[in-house]
Design a protein around this motif. Structure first.
Motif, PDB file in Angstrom:
ATOM      1  N   TYR A  10       9.683  -5.369 -10.464  1.00  0.00           N
ATOM      2  CA  TYR A  10       8.672  -4.394  -9.369  1.00  0.00           C
ATOM      3  C   TYR A  10       8.453  -5.509  -7.767  1.00  0.00           C
ATOM      4  O   TYR A  10       7.469  -5.219  -7.940  1.00  0.00           O
ATOM      5  N   LYS A  11       9.639  -6.455  -8.155  1.00  0.00           N
ATOM      6  CA  LYS A  11       8.851  -7.766  -7.051  1.00  0.00           C
ATOM      7  C   LYS A  11       9.929  -7.231  -5.751  1.00  0.00           C
ATOM      8  O   LYS A  11       8.333  -7.453  -4.623  1.00  0.00           O
ATOM      9  N   ASN A  12      10.819  -6.552  -5.413  1.00  0.00           N
ATOM     10  CA  ASN A  12      11.230  -6.133  -3.439  1.00  0.00           C
ATOM     11  C   ASN A  12      10.363  -4.549  -3.603  1.00  0.00           C
ATOM     12  O   ASN A  12      10.640  -4.302  -2.174  1.00  0.00           O
ATOM     13  N   MET A  13      10.036  -3.642  -4.279  1.00  0.00           N
ATOM     14  CA  MET A  13       9.754  -2.041  -3.973  1.00  0.00           C
ATOM     15  C   MET A  13       8.434  -2.154  -3.473  1.00  0.00           C
ATOM     16  O   MET A  13       7.596  -2.731  -3.683  1.00  0.00           O
ATOM     17  N   GLU A  14       8.076  -2.089  -2.778  1.00  0.00           N
ATOM     18  CA  GLU A  14       6.314  -1.187  -1.989  1.00  0.00           C
ATOM     19  C   GLU A  14       6.722   0.263  -2.737  1.00  0.00           C
ATOM     20  O   GLU A  14       6.820   1.234  -3.374  1.00  0.00           O
TER      21      GLU A  14
END
Length: 329
Positions: A10-14
């Motif tokens: 979930y770190k790099n998704m908006e």
């Protein structure tokens, strides 16, 4: 070996709120339109879903007729869920649709209550699910009263077979009526799925304003115009391209010298932004706050990872937008 999702997925998704609802969707959603039928490599399909999920894509978009043959994308997705995602259903948004021809006879098409409820029951069996998160009416039906079609969506939500209701391919006037009916029934329209890209901009003529005003999300499909809005066709037609291999939705007649000239000029702007043309085409749609998420398709896992780079820059200067509009005419 049992699949273990990436811990940092979930770190790099908006994630964007869908209209006025409590639901957030990943800025990129994954569509199972073309590469999940029985004619496709099942292990590749598995890897596509895993790659999407590992990179924070939580929304998986299906329909009763996706394949080929129709129904097979849902069947294969159901197998993948069973094999790899049994403990992760609550982290996924799974959608299906009905509205196009699915079976013979008078009850296998369009928008009657009979068709929509029968079709969703079949979809749930194919995917081995108790419910879908979103169920869409796939296209307007000119002959069935809109009250019946929207009433069927309302009933489906009340029965617990879907959490939310959506519409697809509805023009502004039809969409406005559908949204009004659903609101009056107490099951608000969550989301609209229209075709939208730099080369197909009809949604800008009233639909986006309507969705913004009514608090309905928007999830465009075909954002890359079947691959035209990439650098793929700048130097001829590749042998492995959709034009060369299928030609159903995109063929040589679509690739005119005028179109190539536009693509080439758009590509120059993308390069000046430090992006590929495909990244810029996705970012150009996502720049609008009324867009919740955009649907991508893929035949290779690395294409999914590449598409996510579009999120690195979704801001456009007025000058860039003016240049793009001049090119598109």
């Amino acid at each position: 070996m049992t699949y273990q999702p990436a811990p940092d997925r979930y770190k790099n998704m908006e994630y964007r709120r869908c209209g006025n609802s409590g639901l957030k969707l990943s800025a990129l959603s994954f569509g199972l339109w073309h590469n999940f039928g029985h004619e496709n490599d099942f292990e590749n399909s598995r890897n596509l879903i895993k790659t999407a999920f590992d990179n924070g894509i939580t929304h998986f978009d299906l329909a009763n007729n996706y394949g080929p043959p129709p129904g097979s994308a849902e069947e294969n997705f159901g197998k993948i869920l069973k094999l790899d995602f049994e403990g992760y259903r609550d982290e996924m948004i799974i959608s299906s649709k009905a509205g196009y021809t699915m079976w013979d006879g008078p009850y296998g098409d369009w928008g009657s209550k009979k068709y929509l409820i029968s079709s969703l029951d079949q979809s749930l069996k194919r995917m081995k699910l108790d419910y879908v998160d979103i169920f869409y009416h796939h296209r307007p039906d000119p002959d069935t009263p809109l009250e019946e079609t929207m009433g069927a969506l309302d009933l489906i939500v009340r029965q617990g077979k879907a959490l939310y209701a959506g519409i697809s391919n509805y023009r502004p006037a039809e969409a406005e009526k559908a949204i009004k009916i659903l609101k009056s029934l107490g099951t608000p329209c969550l989301i609209h799925q229209p075709k939208y890209s730099m080369f197909e901009r009809w949604v800008e003529d009233g639909l986006l304003d309507l969705l913004g005003k009514e608090g309905v999300g928007c999830i465009p499909f075909s954002p890359l115009a079947q691959g035209l809005l990439t650098d793929k066709y700048l130097h001829g037609i590749p042998k492995d391209s959709r034009v060369a291999t299928s030609g159903v939705f995109l063929n040589e007649n679509h690739i005119t010298p005028e179109k190539i000239e536009k693509i080439s000029k758009l590509n120059e702007i993308a390069v000046s932004r430090g992006q590929k043309l495909a990244h810029m085409a996705l970012a150009w749609i996502l720049r609008d706050s009324r867009i919740t998420t955009v649907l991508i398709g893929s035949s290779k896992p690395e294409q999914i990872v590449d598409s996510i780079k579009a999120l690195e820059n979704t801001t456009f200067s007025d000058q860039e937008l003016e240049k793009i509009n001049t090119i598109l005419g």
